[in-house]
Design a protein around this motif. Structure first.
Motif, mmCIF file in Angstrom:
data_model
loop_
_atom_site.group_PDB
_atom_site.id
_atom_site.type_symbol
_atom_site.label_atom_id
_atom_site.label_comp_id
_atom_site.label_asym_id
_atom_site.label_seq_id
_atom_site.Cartn_x
_atom_site.Cartn_y
_atom_site.Cartn_z
ATOM 1 N N VAL A 112 9.634 59.805 47.650
ATOM 2 C CA VAL A 112 10.182 60.189 46.352
ATOM 3 C C VAL A 112 11.008 61.479 46.415
ATOM 4 O O VAL A 112 12.062 61.579 45.796
ATOM 5 N N ALA A 128 15.272 61.228 45.644
ATOM 6 C CA ALA A 128 16.013 61.938 44.605
ATOM 7 C C ALA A 128 17.326 62.478 45.172
ATOM 8 O O ALA A 128 18.377 62.378 44.531
ATOM 9 N N ASN A 139 21.105 61.328 43.982
ATOM 10 C CA ASN A 139 22.079 62.342 43.547
ATOM 11 C C ASN A 139 23.378 62.231 44.337
ATOM 12 O O ASN A 139 24.471 62.334 43.770
ATOM 13 N N LEU A 155 7.064 67.245 43.589
ATOM 14 C CA LEU A 155 6.887 65.801 43.745
ATOM 15 C C LEU A 155 6.860 65.122 42.379
ATOM 16 O O LEU A 155 7.530 64.115 42.153
ATOM 17 N N LEU A 156 6.117 65.682 41.442
ATOM 18 C CA LEU A 156 6.021 65.085 40.110
ATOM 19 C C LEU A 156 7.374 65.092 39.416
ATOM 20 O O LEU A 156 7.732 64.169 38.708
ATOM 21 N N ARG A 157 8.120 66.153 39.653
ATOM 22 C CA ARG A 157 9.400 66.267 38.975
ATOM 23 C C ARG A 157 10.458 65.348 39.587
ATOM 24 O O ARG A 157 11.424 64.983 38.932
ATOM 25 N N ALA A 158 10.258 64.986 40.855
ATOM 26 C CA ALA A 158 11.248 64.126 41.532
ATOM 27 C C ALA A 158 11.107 62.658 41.155
ATOM 28 O O ALA A 158 11.989 61.866 41.450
ATOM 29 N N VAL A 159 9.985 62.290 40.527
ATOM 30 C CA VAL A 159 9.800 60.884 40.156
ATOM 31 C C VAL A 159 10.787 60.542 39.051
ATOM 32 O O VAL A 159 10.770 61.181 38.001
ATOM 33 N N PRO A 160 11.667 59.559 39.272
ATOM 34 C CA PRO A 160 12.629 59.235 38.218
ATOM 35 C C PRO A 160 11.896 58.861 36.932
ATOM 36 O O PRO A 160 10.941 58.108 36.956
ATOM 37 N N ALA A 208 10.236 63.415 34.485
ATOM 38 C CA ALA A 208 10.623 64.664 33.852
ATOM 39 C C ALA A 208 12.052 64.505 33.368
ATOM 40 O O ALA A 208 12.780 63.623 33.806
ATOM 41 N N ARG A 215 17.926 66.955 35.599
ATOM 42 C CA ARG A 215 18.588 68.256 35.625
ATOM 43 C C ARG A 215 19.676 68.292 34.562
ATOM 44 O O ARG A 215 20.157 67.230 34.145
ATOM 45 N N ARG A 224 21.418 64.894 37.159
ATOM 46 C CA ARG A 224 20.907 64.480 38.466
ATOM 47 C C ARG A 224 19.392 64.627 38.499
ATOM 48 O O ARG A 224 18.799 65.283 37.651
ATOM 49 N N LEU A 225 18.794 64.031 39.541
ATOM 50 C CA LEU A 225 17.345 64.125 39.713
ATOM 51 C C LEU A 225 16.962 65.445 40.381
ATOM 52 O O LEU A 225 17.731 65.986 41.173
ATOM 53 N N TRP A 226 15.764 65.910 40.084
ATOM 54 C CA TRP A 226 15.223 67.051 40.814
ATOM 55 C C TRP A 226 14.765 66.567 42.173
ATOM 56 O O TRP A 226 14.011 65.616 42.266
ATOM 57 N N SER A 227 15.224 67.204 43.228
ATOM 58 C CA SER A 227 14.760 66.793 44.548
ATOM 59 C C SER A 227 14.099 67.993 45.224
ATOM 60 O O SER A 227 14.213 69.114 44.745
ATOM 61 N N ILE A 228 13.413 67.714 46.318
ATOM 62 C CA ILE A 228 12.852 68.805 47.120
ATOM 63 C C ILE A 228 13.756 68.941 48.333
ATOM 64 O O ILE A 228 13.915 67.976 49.079
#
Lengths: 335, 342
Positions: free
Chosen positions: A181, A185, A189, B265-270, B273, B276, B280-284
């Motif tokens: 996951v 992301a 993006n 991790l929780l924030r990256a789940v489409p 949350a 951005r 866009r998605l939050w990634s690590i």
């Protein structure tokens, strides 16, 4: 505006044991417009991957017509497909399987250029370096082979290869579903950024509805070889009309502990395409099916807002309320 | 808060207690440590998720619990107590008696768990004859009853089916029936629905949860899917790069994780949350280090938005408050409750 790719009543059949025929794609009308992302969703066996490949004429049509850039290519010979091959590409689910393990990733990325005789060796090497940088990798990785990469890195290589010829259309078949996951992301993006920069159109085949919702402008839902619902992403996710789409949205687990222990949205499993149910293929699992659903196959009807749905029982212009499965988020993750 | 119990009053022994579990694999150039002193427990009647991304060690941890890792190359040390019995180093006959009878297993791919040359009813009956001592007739009858309990229509008929004749969802139901056959105290399910469609996944998870509650079993769910974690377990253990980095009750974790990795991790789940501001998605950023490159200090430091020089200075110990644990020098305060003191 002319669609980039267009299927008209398209059918794709596979032979099955005993002389039977699997109607993997069974009469689909679908058009991919310039610069858009068209999401194609459904469960395994619904025909979404086959349709994605068929749109690039990688599967021979068994019926209907296929148009690319305004030209009918249903019966085109390989020479007539040159423009299609040059202007389209694919991204696959598993880059470890789709990239040749014996080639360096630089050779893999340069291969489409070589096949289409674009530039000389030096030009191609420069292009590979530029593509690698664009997908977030350093140019020196061009000399390495696929086994030296993680899944996320290798998917970036797959994207670089798909971009080599500067295509107008990319068919992406589950491009992020094998990724973790946190890595997924970043790749999603990247795909969105590339579209914004280059005006690419994506046919985005996926089963993860949340990713599809985020990336798509329009979404088509497939069930057993047919498109059962097609609408803008906003309309489809805010007000799904087809009972199957509603169940699919409700079944996707939302990361919210307060929605635990909801009963499963749908019983049964997708039927075998070898033995499709009569009438509406969804009727054996449908919570609202009536007698006629077992007999008549519903046609795709369209409402005033362009929302298409193939169901006898939904009224087209009645507002549909947002189902409870949607819109729940995690509180506090931004804190 | 009420007065703390006297120090001598031990909490009741949980059904499963994993304590200081370390796993290394022999390789040509020396052993590679993949799990570092994992510690967690599963109580009777409790559903616990072991969650993390690929390579975090969650799956080998589960396999090591009942000696399913071949040794060599695996080197397993530390403690795994099941209902008071130490399993690490236990003789094979002890492990075999517990495996299959008192602990049931469900793995990702039901085809590997089923024997393709036996009818599914026979496979359940075989388990019952071997571990529960039932005779042929009683075992066959009980097998049909179990197939019915796991939601297989026309179970008497399906008992005679071969595995290849069933759909993926039906096969996984058969595997669950085998796992439940001897009324286990603990069910270990390793990515049980990853290979299934989303509508079928919901059915299988509901079935597992129902069985777990009705039988007051412990359930250890190994998964990468935070959606499943939120919906089907009571408590969550988060692993990263071979270590447990956070443990908390499910609602507390989703309301406000302490560890920056869990938050990321929780924030990256489409869909979990808000995206951005740019849509866009939050990634690590970055990637999980390879086991050979695990640092001795915080293993998440290179990807962490809150990193400080001291995070890279020394190993980070677990902190404990109430029912939560985290391995971080700069944790986020939980969303509710008191500010976490360091």
């Amino acid at each position: 505006m002319t669609p980039l790719l267009e299927a008209r009543d398209l059918a794709v059949h596979y032979p099955a044991p005993g002389g039977a025929v699997v109607r993997a794609v069974n009469g689909v009308d679908l058009a991919l417009m310039p610069g858009e992302t068209l999401g194609l969703v459904g469960e395994s066996g619904c025909g979404k991957s086959t349709l994605g490949r068929a749109m690039l004429r990688l599967e021979p049509p068994a019926g209907g017509r296929l148009l690319a850039f305004g030209h009918d290519i249903t019966d085109a010979r390989p020479a007539g497909l040159k423009a299609l091959r040059r202007r389209t590409s694919m991204i696959f689910q598993d880059p470890h399987a789709s990239l040749d393990p014996r080639m360096t990733v630089g050779e893999s990325i340069a291969e489409p250029l070589r096949v289409h005789r674009v530039g000389d060796r030096a030009h191609r090497a420069a292009r590979v370096a530029e593509l690698l940088a664009r997908v977030g990798l350093t140019p020196d990785v061009a000399r390495r082979r696929p086994h030296a990469f993680s899944g996320g890195q290798l998917q970036r290589v797959g994207i670089a290869r798909a971009l080599a010829l500067d295509p107008d259309v990319v068919v992406a078949d589950e491009p992020v579903s094998a990724l973790d996951v946190s890595v997924q992301a970043g790749v999603v993006n990247l795909l969105m950024d590339l579209q914004a920069e280059r005006g690419l159109a994506y046919l985005f085949v996926a089963h993860d509805l949340k990713v599809v919702e985020l990336i798509s402008h329009r979404v088509a839902v497939m069930y057993l070889g047919r498109v059962v619902e097609l609408a803008s992403a906003e309309r489809l996710f805010a007000g799904p009309k087809h009972p199957y789409t509603r169940a699919l949205l409700a079944a996707a687990p939302t990361p919210d502990p307060r929605r635990r222990d909801d009963p499963p949205a749908l019983g049964g499993e997708p039927p075998s395409p070898l033995d499709p149910p009569s009438g509406c293929a969804f009727h054996p699992r449908c919570p609202i099916a009536e007698a006629r659903c077992r007999v008549e196959t519903p046609a795709l009807r369209v409402d005033r807002g362009g929302h298409r749905v193939a169901c006898h029982l939904v009224s087209l212009d009645e507002p549909v309320t947002r189902p409870p499965a949607r819109g729940a988020g995690i509180a506090g993750v931004d804190g | 808060m009420t007065a703390a119990p006297p120090a001598s009053a031990e909490a009741p022994e949980p059904l499963l207690r994993v304590d200081g579990l370390s796993i290394a694999f022999d390789a040509a150039d020396g052993p590679v440590a993949v799990v570092d002193r994992a510690r967690f427990a599963v109580a009777r009647g409790e559903a616990v998720a072991l969650v993390g991304e690929s390579g975090c060690g969650k799956s080998v941890t589960a396999k090591s619990i009942l000696g399913l890792l071949p040794s060599p190359p695996a080197r397993v040390t530390g403690g795994v107590r099941f209902d008071g019995v130490e399993l690490i180093g236990a003789p094979g006959r002890v492990l075999r008696r517990i495996r299959g009878a008192r602990v049931g297993f469900v793995f990702q791919d039901p085809m590997t768990a089923l024997n393709p040359v036996y009818r599914v009813g026979e496979q359940i009956a075989e388990r019952l004859r071997r571990h529960a001592g039932l005779d042929r007739k009683a075992a066959a009858e009980r097998a049909v009853a179990l197939l019915g309990q796991v939601g297989i229509p026309a179970p008497a008929e399906r008992a005679r089916a071969w595995p290849h004749e069933l759909s993926g969802g039906m096969r996984q139901r058969v595997v669950i029936a085998i796992a439940l056959a001897c009324d286990p105290d603990l069910l270990i399910a390793d990515e049980p629905t990853t290979a299934l469609d989303v509508t079928v996944q919901a059915q299988i998870m509901a079935l597992l949860r129902r069985a777990q509650r009705a039988r007051r079993m412990g359930l250890l769910l190994i998964t990468h899917d935070l959606g499943l974690v939120a919906r089907y377990v009571d408590r969550v253990i988060v692993m990263y790069a071979g270590q447990v980095v956070e443990a908390a009750p499910v609602e507390a974790l989703f309301d406000g994780a302490c560890h920056p990795y869990t938050r990321g991790l929780l924030r990256a789940v489409p869909g979990a949350a808000a995206p951005r501001p740019d849509g866009r998605l939050w990634s690590i950023p970055g990637a999980v280090p390879a086991p050979r490159d695990f640092p001795t200090s915080c293993r998440f430091a290179d990807r962490c938005p809150r990193v400080t020089p001291e995070c890279r200075a020394a190993p980070v110990a677990m902190s404990v408050a109430d029912d939560r644990r985290w391995r971080c020098l700069r944790p986020h305060p939980p969303a509710s409750g008191p500010e976490v003191a360091r």
